[in-house]
Scaffold this motif. Structure first.
Motif, short mmCIF file in Angstrom:
data_model
loop_
_atom_site.label_atom_id
_atom_site.label_comp_id
_atom_site.label_asym_id
_atom_site.label_seq_id
_atom_site.Cartn_x
_atom_site.Cartn_y
_atom_site.Cartn_z
N GLU A 279 0.86 -1.17 0.00
CA GLU A 279 0.00 0.00 0.00
C GLU A 279 0.91 1.23 0.00
OE1 GLU A 279 -4.14 0.31 2.08
OE2 GLU A 279 -2.59 0.94 3.47
N ILE A 280 0.72 2.11 -0.98
CA ILE A 280 1.58 3.29 -1.10
C ILE A 280 0.74 4.54 -1.30
CG2 ILE A 280 3.56 2.01 -2.03
CD1 ILE A 280 2.76 3.02 -4.83
N ILE A 281 1.38 5.68 -1.07
CA ILE A 281 0.77 6.98 -1.32
C ILE A 281 1.20 7.52 -2.67
CG2 ILE A 281 0.65 9.38 -0.54
CD1 ILE A 281 1.06 8.36 2.31
N ALA A 282 2.41 7.16 -3.09
CA ALA A 282 3.03 7.70 -4.31
C ALA A 282 2.13 7.54 -5.53
CB ALA A 282 4.36 7.00 -4.56
N LYS A 283 2.21 8.53 -6.43
CA LYS A 283 1.43 8.50 -7.65
C LYS A 283 2.28 8.20 -8.89
CE LYS A 283 -2.41 9.77 -5.67
NZ LYS A 283 -3.30 8.76 -5.21
N ASN A 284 3.63 8.32 -8.73
CA ASN A 284 4.49 7.99 -9.87
C ASN A 284 5.58 7.03 -9.43
OD1 ASN A 284 6.93 9.44 -9.05
ND2 ASN A 284 5.84 11.32 -9.58
#
Length: 66
Positions: A12-17
């Motif tokens: 689970e991550i927050i990053a978009k790229n």
């Protein structure tokens, strides 16, 4: 937050790229090769490559020795 697969494990991550995801996943200072959904992504494209939920990210570090 979003769910992706990283090296065949759910994360689970927050990053978009891709560049931000590698930082978040602890690969920022490592020399690695990457692929998203089986397609190689050159380092020059990491910041421009979006990671939609459900993508499969493979991160491979070169091995030394022989």
């Amino acid at each position: 937050w979003m769910n992706i697969q990283c090296n065949e494990k759910p994360v689970e991550i927050i990053a978009k790229n891709l560049a931000a995801a590698l930082v978040e996943l602890g690969y920022a200072s490592m020399m690695v090769a990457t692929a998203i959904n089986g397609e190689f992504v050159p380092r020059s494209m990491w910041a421009l490559t979006e990671l939609p939920p459900g993508d499969h990210l493979d991160v491979v570090a070169p091995m030394q020795g022989g």
